[in-house]
Motif scaffolding. Sequence first.
Motif, PDB file in Angstrom:
ATOM      1  N   LYS A   1       0.860  -1.323   0.012  1.00 46.34           N
ATOM      2  CA  LYS A   1       0.067  -0.061  -0.168  1.00 46.34           C
ATOM      3  C   LYS A   1       1.057   1.233   0.072  1.00 46.34           C
ATOM      4  O   LYS A   1       0.409   2.323  -0.637  1.00 46.34           O
ATOM      5  CB  LYS A   1      -0.882   0.257   1.232  1.00 46.34           C
TER       6      LYS A   1
ATOM      7  N   ARG B   1      -5.878  -6.872   0.246  1.00 41.91           N
ATOM      8  CA  ARG B   1      -6.188  -6.654  -1.083  1.00 41.91           C
ATOM      9  C   ARG B   1      -7.292  -5.694  -1.542  1.00 41.91           C
ATOM     10  O   ARG B   1      -7.300  -4.732  -2.237  1.00 41.91           O
ATOM     11  CB  ARG B   1      -6.462  -8.273  -1.639  1.00 41.91           C
ATOM     12  N   ARG B   2      -8.306  -5.914  -0.674  1.00 48.48           N
ATOM     13  CA  ARG B   2      -9.563  -4.818  -0.875  1.00 48.48           C
ATOM     14  C   ARG B   2      -9.182  -3.448  -0.627  1.00 48.48           C
ATOM     15  O   ARG B   2      -9.520  -2.661  -1.262  1.00 48.48           O
ATOM     16  CB  ARG B   2     -10.672  -5.438  -0.234  1.00 48.48           C
ATOM     17  N   GLN B   3      -8.455  -3.338   0.483  1.00 46.58           N
ATOM     18  CA  GLN B   3      -7.922  -1.964   0.762  1.00 46.58           C
ATOM     19  C   GLN B   3      -7.111  -1.463  -0.185  1.00 46.58           C
ATOM     20  O   GLN B   3      -7.212  -0.263  -0.677  1.00 46.58           O
ATOM     21  CB  GLN B   3      -7.053  -2.108   2.173  1.00 46.58           C
TER      22      GLN B   3
ATOM     23  N   GLU C   1      -9.417  -0.366  -2.825  1.00 44.64           N
ATOM     24  CA  GLU C   1      -9.958   1.035  -2.632  1.00 44.64           C
ATOM     25  C   GLU C   1      -8.940   2.139  -3.043  1.00 44.64           C
ATOM     26  O   GLU C   1      -9.506   3.152  -3.444  1.00 44.64           O
ATOM     27  CB  GLU C   1     -10.280   1.107  -1.168  1.00 44.64           C
TER      28      GLU C   1
ATOM     29  N   TYR D   1      -8.938   2.497  -6.614  1.00 43.17           N
ATOM     30  CA  TYR D   1     -10.315   3.390  -7.166  1.00 43.17           C
ATOM     31  C   TYR D   1     -10.336   4.907  -6.994  1.00 43.17           C
ATOM     32  O   TYR D   1     -10.603   5.781  -7.446  1.00 43.17           O
ATOM     33  CB  TYR D   1     -11.481   2.956  -6.424  1.00 43.17           C
TER      34      TYR D   1
ATOM     35  N   TYR E   1     -12.791  -6.248 -10.903  1.00 41.18           N
ATOM     36  CA  TYR E   1     -12.792  -4.634 -10.529  1.00 41.18           C
ATOM     37  C   TYR E   1     -12.298  -3.649 -11.241  1.00 41.18           C
ATOM     38  O   TYR E   1     -12.374  -2.676 -11.355  1.00 41.18           O
ATOM     39  CB  TYR E   1     -11.854  -4.569  -9.220  1.00 41.18           C
TER      40      TYR E   1
END
Lengths: 374, 318, 253
Positions: C149, C177-179, C182, C185, C206
């Motif tokens: 990240k 992974r989802r963070q 985000e 995005y 996604y």
Amino acid sequence: MSAPSRRARSALRAFMVKEVRHLLRDRQTLAILLLLPLAQVVLFGYAVRTDINSVRLAIVDPAPDDATRALRSRFTQNGRFDLVAMPPRVEALDQLFRSGAADVGVVFQPGLAAGLRDGTASQIQVVADAADPNSGTTMLNYASAVISGWQAERASPAAVRVNASVRMRFNPSLESVNLFVPGLIALILTLVTTMMTALSLSREKERGTFEVLLVSPLHPWQIIVGKVLPYLVLAFVNAATVLLAAWLVFGVPFVGSVTLLLAASALFALVGLALGVLIAAVTSSQLAAMLAALAGTMLPNVMLSGMIFPITSMPRPLQLVTNIVPARWFITICRGIMLKGAGIAALWQELLILAVMFLILMAVAIRKSSVRLT
Amino acid sequence: MSGTAPAVEITGLTKRFGPTRALEGINLSVQPAELFGLVGPDGGGKTTLFRILTTLMVPDAGTATVLGLDVVRDLWGLREQIGYMPGRFSLYGDLSVEENLTFFASVFGTTIEEGYATIAPIYQQIERFKNRRAAALSGGMKQKLALSCALVHRPKILFLDEPTTGVDAVSRREFWELLGELKASGLTIVVSTPYMDEAARCDRVALLQAGRILALDAPAAIGHLFPRPLYAVRSRQRMPLLRALRGFPHTASALPFGDTVHYSDARSEASPETVVAELGNALRSAGIDDATVRPIPAGIEDVFIELMGDAPGAKEAA
Amino acid sequence: MTAPAAEGPAIAVRDLTRRFGTFVAVDRITFEVAKGEVFGFLGANGAGKTTAIKMLIGLLAPSDGEAHVAGFDVRREPEQVRRRIGYMSQRFSLYEDLTVRENIALYGGIYGLSNDEIRSRGNQLLADLRFEQQADDLVGSLPLGWKQKLAFSVAMLHRPAVVFLDEPTGGVDPITRRQFWELIYGAAARGTTVFVTTHYLDEAEYCDRVSIMVDGRIAALGTPDALKAEFATDSLDDIFVRLARNSAAEATA
């Protein structure tokens, strides 16, 4: 138990084969390891020579006459020669050479002028005390040229025989190929053994393969020996190459036993290997291993082994430190064998010291090589 | 199967590195011929556990036996029977496929011929590249070679630490099909993976986080650990859907799962019909008319995210 | 700051080719990526993905064809391209033996940000990621997910027009992974074009559009829904396996 010993043998062989493959495929490193010794010998051999532009001349003229004075002034007027002494007797020449005060000696026989008038043969002896055969020959050529020039200008074509000879310099405070060669062998052996094994072992650690090796039934010492043997062979080959080059190209004398010298080289190589293993065991990266090998072995080997700077002219504390530099003992052994023909009887102490160093280092290295990761 | 000694038995296993607690009182056992999966975040303790079980490290407390042998006392006896693939590529890049295999075989005192029957299903897939340097293989091929090297001495148990990370989907599938065949031949396999679909192929899975086991069960049973009813919501407007669901007052969790969003409701007494209806209305009023909502059983990933306690938008993992 | 490029697609690739001797790694690929799009670039190992990306970020010269990134030709104006892109991969990431703050300062300096910009953007980055406590920790001591990240955020520090992400979530747990996505995005919403490769096919969902490379060519290109309709399946994984299994590369990998 046959299974473990069979495994040990096959694993050792497998390791050697693998390391040899790594070595052969790493073309750059291989080129360096094989060519570097040769390059160094050549470079040092040809680069190290006394300044031939200023040859220090000693003239022995027991019975000066017109001819000798004329020839003498020829020499002194020649820019290349620098008259430093006029000893009364030939025997004194030896002392001048030994102390490094003179490079060339010209010895006149009494009655030169008379002999020239009579037409009888006369002799002039010229001796060059040289660092290597090449510079010796060059200096003799200069001297001969001066003498021929003087002869040509004289009216009578009387023969004057010039007896020229070169003697090998025997002054330990000056650099010479003879003295360099042992130091060179020591340096190259250290490079191949300590540096390469330290690198090879720590490279293995940095890869994932090391964990797999650890998990195998092999003991750490088996891993070490198996990895290290090819480098011992390579070190040997290098040492032999250097000796061969020194002997062929520079005419370095080889008074003593070649076998003993090779055996001593092997012993020194083993010390280097043990050091390499120890360094790999206590450092955590290839870079650290290489730096430790450089600072901890190569540098002392150059500065403190007597290779370039004589130990006797070092301050006392440093002299004591040199006792733990393995190369110091190896160089002593080498010089003894090559230049004085010393045998085991004379060198057993130095050899013993090296052997003890090897045993101690190896024991510590194996102790530090853990069976596990932590 | 009662009466059969477990292949791996761990009791109260603890390992600390300075102040860091890598493993904290782990208890688990693995049955013979079981395909056992370990999942969990990086740093959760999986690699440390592998290293202790393969005799590479010594625990600070607790005991572990593998194939009935103690990992600390009987390490030499164990090392002959373990196959291990550590996290990084554990091959010699400048040696060929065959040379790598020959080397590892010799290290274990055997030969490729002796181990051929065991590695055949895997090795035959890469055998025609046997003279190619390992560094020149694709990721999937490298893993197959590493697996062959780990198996060539016919171990009784295999430890694989993230063997398919960085490998493409096709090679991963092939790799796991091979694992299935190995398990069928009686080999016990302990494998860690970051892929939930691979975890679902194991007989049992353990979730390891911060050195502790949060869950341990068969994949199908783990779903029961999810504390609330779960729904899959789908719409073409993916981002607006996610935002709308997150804004819904009764949302307990709304997480993207590929082309659907897994939604769980905070109300324990709401019936599925109620939820479906309410969601449909709320989404329509948010401008999303094509949403479909249907109840689904929770899977491993849902449970693990729930247990790890860190859905997006919440605090960072401790 | 660097001058903005002319309007047009963020990435425009036409007949891009790369040969290594007789081996054709990338074989006349053609596609465009619009500004602000999240584009998934998929393919099996050895299909030519990495080579293609290297050409797009200016690390490798094309043998044939052309590519424009952020409005500049990768072959003729690679310097302009590099100033406008960010790159993050498993290999080129942050320096493990520098702290978080030091890495921010380093990359900020490399991309020509002023000290003020480095400071303010750095603080914003730390706040967004909730990394304030870890600002002076060595990057090497962070767990993998945090490193990833952080690396992404640092790659975005100089506000690139296009950011290239090479398997950014490899080996990372489901939550992180989802963070991460985000974060992606968020960047896309602010107008950054995101070019990402991944082995997680749920992540492919996604993306706005997806391409699948096989044997150096693009075998499929479109939105996830369109591809699923075209191949009559509801799983991208299925499509991928079908295409990749037929590849000639599998036979000669």
